[in-house]
Design an enzyme around this catalytic site. Structure first.
Site, short mmCIF file in Angstrom:
data_model
loop_
_atom_site.label_atom_id
_atom_site.label_comp_id
_atom_site.label_asym_id
_atom_site.label_seq_id
_atom_site.Cartn_x
_atom_site.Cartn_y
_atom_site.Cartn_z
N ASP A 1 30.85 55.18 -19.79
CA ASP A 1 29.92 55.57 -20.93
C ASP A 1 30.65 56.71 -21.23
OD1 ASP A 1 28.82 57.66 -19.37
OD2 ASP A 1 26.57 57.38 -19.71
N CYS B 1 30.40 58.49 -14.81
CA CYS B 1 29.11 58.68 -16.10
C CYS B 1 27.94 60.34 -16.48
CB CYS B 1 27.68 57.55 -16.43
SG CYS B 1 26.85 58.04 -14.98
N THR C 1 26.33 61.80 -13.93
CA THR C 1 25.85 62.74 -13.14
C THR C 1 26.67 61.15 -12.21
OG1 THR C 1 23.84 60.64 -12.76
CG2 THR C 1 23.42 63.08 -13.73
N HIS D 1 35.01 56.40 5.84
CA HIS D 1 33.88 56.16 6.45
C HIS D 1 33.50 55.07 5.75
CE1 HIS D 1 33.29 60.23 8.79
NE2 HIS D 1 34.31 60.25 8.63
N HIS E 1 32.35 52.40 11.95
CA HIS E 1 32.14 52.57 10.27
C HIS E 1 32.28 51.55 9.74
CE1 HIS E 1 32.55 56.81 10.50
NE2 HIS E 1 33.61 56.64 10.89
C1 RB5 Z 1 23.84 59.81 -20.08
O1 RB5 Z 1 23.04 60.26 -21.40
C2 RB5 Z 1 23.90 59.94 -19.01
O2 RB5 Z 1 22.46 59.16 -18.37
C3 RB5 Z 1 24.00 59.06 -18.32
O3 RB5 Z 1 25.86 59.57 -18.18
C4 RB5 Z 1 23.87 59.35 -16.83
O4 RB5 Z 1 24.09 59.96 -16.36
C5 RB5 Z 1 23.13 58.30 -16.35
O5 RB5 Z 1 22.76 58.10 -14.85
#
Ligand code: RB5
Length: 145
Positions: free
Chosen positions: A8, A65, A67, A98, A133
């Site tokens: 993203d 993305c 996180t 694994h 595994h």
């Molecule tokens: C975008 O702001 C953020 O929410 C996205 O990149 C991601 O971390 C979502 O899981």
């Protein structure tokens, strides 16, 4: 080896750098977007990447993305996808050894790019161990009631 990649807006810059890095190492890359830093919804690129890994259009996938969680949640809705979140190189290794992750997911907002490259290398360079595994992986798919 053909690798599909998506991000993203939060992972957009790293995606471009990782494509360059992996192409310089001889991998063939297919970019599923996003194609700018404009805010967008990660499922719009995660679903096409999961389908391409699932149907063999690409051999493996990489997704980023902020996180990593939104990508992992979306990708793992696909029955034949094992998307694993990794934030250091040891986990990058274990998620292949694994879990035989066929898509590597990384948290672009929480690690520097050199660690993204390092994690990717350890995931790509590691073989799945199989054995106990494999038995565990075989139990992952959702069972019909
Ligand atoms: C975008 O702001 C953020 O929410 C996205 O990149 C991601 O971390 C979502 O899981």
């Amino acid at each position: 080896m053909k690798i599909g990649i998506c991000s993203d807006h939060a992972g957009f810059e790293y995606k471009g750098r990782l494509i360059q890095y992996l192409e310089s190492k001889g991998y063939e890359m297919k970019d599923f977007g996003t194609h700018s830093e404009a805010s967008m919804d990660y499922p719009d690129v995660a679903h096409p990447l999961a389908e391409a890994v699932g149907n063999g259009e690409v051999d493996l996938g990489i997704a980023m993305c902020g996180t990593g969680n939104g990508m992992a949640m979306t990708l793992n809705k696909h029955q034949n996808i094992r998307a694993g979140l990794a934030w250091n190189k040891e986990i990058g290794e274990l998620v292949k050894k694994h879990n035989n992750a066929n898509i590597l997911v990384m948290p672009a907002r929480f690690i520097p790019f050199d660690e993204v490259a390092e994690i990717t290398d350890s995931w790509l360079d590691t073989e799945f161990e199989g054995g106990r595994h494999q038995k565990r992986i075989d139990k992952i798919p959702v069972r019909q009631a």
